[in-house]
Design a protein around this motif. Structure first.
Motif, PDB file in Angstrom:
ATOM      1  N   UNK A  21       0.808  -1.210   0.000  1.00  0.00           N
ATOM      2  CA  UNK A  21       0.000   0.000   0.000  1.00  0.00           C
ATOM      3  C   UNK A  21       0.848   1.270   0.000  1.00  0.00           C
ATOM      4  N   UNK A  22       2.120   1.114  -0.365  1.00  0.00           N
ATOM      5  CA  UNK A  22       2.996   2.274  -0.467  1.00  0.00           C
ATOM      6  C   UNK A  22       2.994   2.795  -1.900  1.00  0.00           C
ATOM      7  N   UNK A  23       3.072   4.109  -2.091  1.00  0.00           N
ATOM      8  CA  UNK A  23       3.117   4.651  -3.454  1.00  0.00           C
ATOM      9  C   UNK A  23       4.383   4.218  -4.176  1.00  0.00           C
ATOM     10  N   UNK A  24       4.275   4.072  -5.488  1.00  0.00           N
ATOM     11  CA  UNK A  24       5.411   3.631  -6.308  1.00  0.00           C
ATOM     12  C   UNK A  24       5.810   4.712  -7.289  1.00  0.00           C
ATOM     13  N   UNK A  25       7.114   4.877  -7.451  1.00  0.00           N
ATOM     14  CA  UNK A  25       7.661   5.753  -8.480  1.00  0.00           C
ATOM     15  C   UNK A  25       8.693   4.957  -9.269  1.00  0.00           C
ATOM     16  N   UNK A  26       8.563   4.966 -10.582  1.00  0.00           N
ATOM     17  CA  UNK A  26       9.488   4.213 -11.420  1.00  0.00           C
ATOM     18  C   UNK A  26      10.883   4.814 -11.375  1.00  0.00           C
ATOM     19  N   UNK A  27      11.885   3.946 -11.502  1.00  0.00           N
ATOM     20  CA  UNK A  27      13.283   4.370 -11.488  1.00  0.00           C
ATOM     21  C   UNK A  27      13.872   4.264 -12.890  1.00  0.00           C
ATOM     22  N   UNK A  32      19.091   1.627 -11.990  1.00  0.00           N
ATOM     23  CA  UNK A  32      18.673   0.626 -11.018  1.00  0.00           C
ATOM     24  C   UNK A  32      19.089  -0.788 -11.422  1.00  0.00           C
ATOM     25  N   UNK A  33      19.379  -0.994 -12.704  1.00  0.00           N
ATOM     26  CA  UNK A  33      19.790  -2.316 -13.178  1.00  0.00           C
ATOM     27  C   UNK A  33      21.293  -2.399 -13.459  1.00  0.00           C
ATOM     28  N   UNK A  34      22.066  -1.505 -12.873  1.00  0.00           N
ATOM     29  CA  UNK A  34      23.524  -1.561 -13.026  1.00  0.00           C
ATOM     30  C   UNK A  34      24.081  -2.604 -12.056  1.00  0.00           C
ATOM     31  N   UNK A 193      11.573  -1.927 -14.059  1.00  0.00           N
ATOM     32  CA  UNK A 193      12.735  -1.527 -14.864  1.00  0.00           C
ATOM     33  C   UNK A 193      13.213  -2.664 -15.759  1.00  0.00           C
ATOM     34  N   UNK A 194      13.213  -3.893 -15.235  1.00  0.00           N
ATOM     35  CA  UNK A 194      13.682  -5.035 -16.029  1.00  0.00           C
ATOM     36  C   UNK A 194      12.792  -5.258 -17.238  1.00  0.00           C
ATOM     37  N   UNK A 227       5.914  -2.221 -17.094  1.00  0.00           N
ATOM     38  CA  UNK A 227       7.260  -2.047 -17.648  1.00  0.00           C
ATOM     39  C   UNK A 227       7.260  -2.008 -19.166  1.00  0.00           C
ATOM     40  N   UNK A 228       6.548  -2.946 -19.788  1.00  0.00           N
ATOM     41  CA  UNK A 228       6.472  -2.954 -21.249  1.00  0.00           C
ATOM     42  C   UNK A 228       5.723  -1.720 -21.746  1.00  0.00           C
TER      43      UNK A 228
END
Length: 353
Positions: A21-27, A32-34, A193-194, A227-228
């Motif tokens: 129930x936490x808000x999400x923000x895309x990275x 983030x995938x390094x 991200x993936x 993501x897509x």
């Protein structure tokens, strides 16, 4: 934490700071995938990443006179499902956080509908990380045998309680049993991200000159759908998207979860809870559609009879919804969807195929 999540309904099992129930923000996917340093320390992960993806985008049966349907066929990933991508990202993220520590000191607990556990157990075995999976008792025995054969621990939650209780059990383990680190796929930005960096980017390349009019995906964590979609909208900002969940457990279901049988890897949680990734992008989603579980299972057999290809029940649900939209669109239109896996041996025995 007692969460008021639906009209007159309270989720008494929600923990303090509930990740659902936490808000999400895309990275930024590149950041983030390094996992360069993780790959250096764990060559087996680098090898797994090299074998991920590049799955085919195939034209599949549509309706006569309707739009074309293209499906991303994910069973060609190393362990056999779309969750291979997320298992890799979650494991690499956990090892990056763990730093230079001995991997044997890292103990990961994760909830799963099945495919994520199968892929993560393989990666845990190869990296030396202890894994523990909380599953609904609906999962096939063949999966439990595979997980335990790889050294993973398995906790089963009665299927009658529904998948939300599977998630809650994993949260409780992380709080009550010292030493276990929770892997929470529904809120970790590497999930979205993936799919943006790999699944979505691959689809864009494979489309070539074709323009997608509609993107359809089932909602489990919502990482694939979102993501897509984020990748597609960078080139095609007008593309529409449709989420698919079982009729027995629809997205944002306001009722208490009843533990009704559903098809794999998809479903709403109850109490009006909406998956954080999808909730953050609700304005991008054209419509939410629902498929009865029995209808999805029957469609697995129908698709096999028409093509000779095995697809899982969530893939079959996506196909049914894709055909429904295609029937209302011109032949020049393109509907893109995803087939996450090829189904379980037990399902195919039941279907007699």
């Amino acid at each position: 934490m007692t969460a008021q999540t639906g009209p007159g309904l309270v989720d008494e099992s929600a923990p303090a700071g509930d990740q659902l129930q936490q808000p999400f923000s895309a990275a930024d996917p590149a950041a983030v995938l390094d996992f360069t340093e993780v790959h250096r320390r764990y060559p087996v992960l680098a090898d797994f990443r090299a074998r991920l993806g590049a799955t085919p985008l195939k034209e599949v049966p549509s309706v006569e006179g309707g739009a074309r349907i293209l499906a991303k066929c994910e069973w060609e990933n190393p362990i056999g499902s779309i969750k291979d991508r997320i298992a890799y990202a979650l494991m690499a993220d956990a090892l990056r956080t763990h730093g230079d520590g001995d991997p044997r000191d890292l103990r990961l607990v994760a909830y799963s509908g099945g495919d994520l556990a199968e892929a993560m157990s393989f990666l845990g075995m190869r990296t030396g990380v202890q894994t523990r999976f909380v599953l609904g008792s609906f999962v096939p025995k063949s999966l439990i045998d595979t997980l335990e054969g790889r050294g993973s621990l398995v906790d089963l939650v009665p299927k009658e309680l529904g998948f939300l209780r599977v998630i809650r059990r994993s949260q409780r383990i992380a709080v009550e049993e010292p030493g276990w680190t929770l892997v929470f796929q529904h809120s970790n930005p590497v999930n979205v991200a993936m799919h943006e960096q790999t699944t979505g980017a691959e689809i864009l390349t494979q489309l070539g000159e074709r323009r997608p009019d509609l993107w359809i995906a089932s909602i489990g964590s919502g990482g694939t759908l979102v993501g897509v979609l984020r990748a597609l909208r960078k080139r095609f900002p007008d593309v529409r998207a449709v989420g698919v969940t079982p009729e027995e457990a629809p997205y944002g279901n306001p009722e208490a979860p009843g533990g009704k049988p559903t098809y794999e890897g998809s479903g709403g949680h109850g109490f009006g809870i909406r998956q954080p990734f999808v909730k953050a992008h609700d304005e991008w989603i054209h419509e939410q559609r629902h498929v009865p579980t029995r209808r999805a299972l029957d469609a697995m057999g129908e698709f096999f009879d028409a093509t000779g290809m095995r697809i899982g029940s969530s893939a079959a649900a996506n196909w049914l919804i894709a055909k429904d939209y295609a029937a209302r669109m011109p032949p020049s239109a393109v509907v893109v969807t995803v087939f996450p896996c090829s189904g379980t041996p037990e399902q195919w025995v039941e279907l007699g195929r």
